[in-house]
Design a protein around this motif. Sequence first.
Motif, PDB file in Angstrom:
ATOM      1  N   LEU A  41       1.148  -0.961   0.228  1.00  0.00           N
ATOM      2  CA  LEU A  41       0.082  -0.052   0.397  1.00  0.00           C
ATOM      3  C   LEU A  41       1.386   1.192   0.068  1.00  0.00           C
ATOM      4  O   LEU A  41       0.861   2.186  -0.901  1.00  0.00           O
ATOM      5  CB  LEU A  41      -1.132  -0.409   0.829  1.00  0.00           C
ATOM      6  N   ALA A  42       2.213   0.845   0.815  1.00  0.00           N
ATOM      7  CA  ALA A  42       2.845   2.567   0.682  1.00  0.00           C
ATOM      8  C   ALA A  42       3.703   2.639   0.053  1.00  0.00           C
ATOM      9  O   ALA A  42       3.896   3.779  -0.495  1.00  0.00           O
ATOM     10  CB  ALA A  42       4.294   2.097   1.915  1.00  0.00           C
ATOM     11  N   VAL A  43       4.120   1.575  -1.077  1.00  0.00           N
ATOM     12  CA  VAL A  43       4.498   1.562  -2.174  1.00  0.00           C
ATOM     13  C   VAL A  43       3.970   1.598  -3.653  1.00  0.00           C
ATOM     14  O   VAL A  43       4.548   1.492  -5.036  1.00  0.00           O
ATOM     15  CB  VAL A  43       5.714   0.681  -2.426  1.00  0.00           C
ATOM     16  N   ALA A  46      10.040   9.790   0.896  1.00  0.00           N
ATOM     17  CA  ALA A  46      11.047  11.186   1.730  1.00  0.00           C
ATOM     18  C   ALA A  46      11.931  11.332  -0.349  1.00  0.00           C
ATOM     19  O   ALA A  46      12.324  12.250  -0.380  1.00  0.00           O
ATOM     20  CB  ALA A  46      12.496  10.895   1.968  1.00  0.00           C
ATOM     21  N   THR A  47      12.150  10.632  -1.445  1.00  0.00           N
ATOM     22  CA  THR A  47      13.075  10.635  -2.444  1.00  0.00           C
ATOM     23  C   THR A  47      12.562  10.778  -4.292  1.00  0.00           C
ATOM     24  O   THR A  47      12.671  10.777  -4.940  1.00  0.00           O
ATOM     25  CB  THR A  47      14.341   9.830  -2.710  1.00  0.00           C
ATOM     26  N   GLY A  48      11.098   9.853  -3.275  1.00  0.00           N
ATOM     27  CA  GLY A  48      10.383   9.684  -4.821  1.00  0.00           C
ATOM     28  C   GLY A  48      10.357   7.921  -5.436  1.00  0.00           C
ATOM     29  O   GLY A  48      10.996   7.222  -4.970  1.00  0.00           O
ATOM     30  N   ASP A  49      10.256   8.381  -6.718  1.00  0.00           N
ATOM     31  CA  ASP A  49      10.259   6.967  -7.351  1.00  0.00           C
ATOM     32  C   ASP A  49      11.858   7.638  -8.652  1.00  0.00           C
ATOM     33  O   ASP A  49      11.226   8.431  -8.953  1.00  0.00           O
ATOM     34  CB  ASP A  49       9.220   6.836  -8.670  1.00  0.00           C
ATOM     35  N   PRO A  50      12.477   6.941  -8.679  1.00  0.00           N
ATOM     36  CA  PRO A  50      13.336   7.103  -8.913  1.00  0.00           C
ATOM     37  C   PRO A  50      13.646   6.512 -10.517  1.00  0.00           C
ATOM     38  O   PRO A  50      14.478   6.835 -11.566  1.00  0.00           O
ATOM     39  CB  PRO A  50      15.171   6.247  -8.467  1.00  0.00           C
ATOM     40  N   TRP A  51      12.683   5.788 -11.118  1.00  0.00           N
ATOM     41  CA  TRP A  51      11.213   5.137 -12.339  1.00  0.00           C
ATOM     42  C   TRP A  51      10.926   6.228 -12.605  1.00  0.00           C
ATOM     43  O   TRP A  51      10.108   6.123 -14.213  1.00  0.00           O
ATOM     44  CB  TRP A  51      11.746   3.935 -12.371  1.00  0.00           C
ATOM     45  N   ALA A  65      10.856  -2.709   5.527  1.00  0.00           N
ATOM     46  CA  ALA A  65      10.657  -1.318   6.781  1.00  0.00           C
ATOM     47  C   ALA A  65      11.023  -0.913   6.558  1.00  0.00           C
ATOM     48  O   ALA A  65      10.579   0.867   7.085  1.00  0.00           O
ATOM     49  CB  ALA A  65      11.798  -2.344   8.139  1.00  0.00           C
ATOM     50  N   THR A  66      11.664  -0.264   5.488  1.00  0.00           N
ATOM     51  CA  THR A  66      12.921   0.444   5.159  1.00  0.00           C
ATOM     52  C   THR A  66      12.793   1.690   4.239  1.00  0.00           C
ATOM     53  O   THR A  66      12.247   2.715   3.304  1.00  0.00           O
ATOM     54  CB  THR A  66      14.141   0.773   5.154  1.00  0.00           C
ATOM     55  N   VAL A  67      12.396   0.587   2.988  1.00  0.00           N
ATOM     56  CA  VAL A  67      12.218   1.306   1.527  1.00  0.00           C
ATOM     57  C   VAL A  67      10.471   1.993   1.643  1.00  0.00           C
ATOM     58  O   VAL A  67      10.261   3.854   0.778  1.00  0.00           O
ATOM     59  CB  VAL A  67      11.409   0.455   0.565  1.00  0.00           C
ATOM     60  N   PRO A  68       9.703   1.990   2.009  1.00  0.00           N
ATOM     61  CA  PRO A  68       7.919   2.939   1.858  1.00  0.00           C
ATOM     62  C   PRO A  68       8.533   4.198   2.553  1.00  0.00           C
ATOM     63  O   PRO A  68       8.718   5.533   1.914  1.00  0.00           O
ATOM     64  CB  PRO A  68       7.023   2.356   2.956  1.00  0.00           C
ATOM     65  N   ALA A  69       9.735   4.535   3.394  1.00  0.00           N
ATOM     66  CA  ALA A  69       9.973   5.868   4.146  1.00  0.00           C
ATOM     67  C   ALA A  69      10.657   6.605   3.007  1.00  0.00           C
ATOM     68  O   ALA A  69      10.964   8.029   2.520  1.00  0.00           O
ATOM     69  CB  ALA A  69      11.299   5.653   5.695  1.00  0.00           C
ATOM     70  N   ARG A  70      11.875   5.938   1.836  1.00  0.00           N
ATOM     71  CA  ARG A  70      12.708   5.764   1.247  1.00  0.00           C
ATOM     72  C   ARG A  70      11.633   6.797   0.397  1.00  0.00           C
ATOM     73  O   ARG A  70      12.276   7.599  -0.825  1.00  0.00           O
ATOM     74  CB  ARG A  70      13.192   4.975   0.583  1.00  0.00           C
TER      75      ARG A  70
END
Length: 339
Positions: free
Chosen positions: A42-44, A281-286, A273-278
């Motif tokens: 859901l988060a990504v 914070a930085t959005g989708d690089p693709w 655990a860490t990728v949703p916050a990433r």
Amino acid sequence: MAKTDDAEVLEVADHQVRITSPDRVVFPERGETKLDLARYYLAVERPLMAAMGGRPVLLQRFPGGAGGPSFFQKRVAPTKADPWLTTTRVSTPNGTTADALVAVDLAHVLWAVNMGCLGFHVWPHTAADPEHADELRMDLDPSPGVTFPMIQEAAAETRALFEELGIVSRPKTTGNRGIHVYARLQPRWDSYQVRAAGVAMARELERRRPDLITAAWWKEERGSRVFVDYNQNAPHKTVFGAWSVRANAHAQVSTPFAWDELASIEPRELTIATVPARVAATGDPWADAGADPQSIEPLLAMHERDMADGLMDAPWPPVYPKMPNEPPRVAPSRAKKVP
């Protein structure tokens, strides 16, 4: 989100998706549950759907959670409980067909999560256009003795060659020890042509850095070098999807990243655990991949040059029929010696 007897009901993409046994631990070494996995997706949702939305997916199901036995499920059929499920006809190398799940929206992804899916293996074409592969996928695979810094160096070489050919590429971690480098393509070529481009790419990388990179199909010939697995582009091949969670002890995510992060990326830090916050914070690089489709004409010209110079096709995996211009499908050490 509503709760029923031993189930969470998620309202997703205009559908109700039941997550049964939501408190069942899926990653025993970490403690995350089935519901935690659903919440991760859901988060990504936005980058996940940008990467695999509309594509057929092969499900890798782990009924007992990560670390337990698994099986691949290609055939999916709508049920009375889930009549909205979308499928499409796919084939295997031997011509067998099946109706595979299409990742139309996040509801389809969460339906699979509820079925114990811990890995989405994605076709290189959309369900709407199965005749054209619109992704070239270069799999930088660590042979025994290969370190992750070697993989990073090989990825830099891959990017440099793509740039020299005028092709925009984008990297992601595999969720294990490797890196995948993708180029989103114009929908002009079938998988045979895209594989030919992958073969040309792998061979040219080996020519430039034979100390680091190999295109050798046979393991006995690779040594401690990064293997560029061109056969990940063979027809009907799937590759572990971007933003998918691996069923390993670390719950690693196959995470897209920007090229300027290559030297600092740490795959084990990219987890459920860490990728949703990433992403927050930085959005989708693709994010712009779909707006900038590439041409593989330079690689196809390179492939034609190799064939004109007398090279045969590179070996195919054993499940494929014998192909024209393919060398003997036997490891060199087992090949009969010519007197």
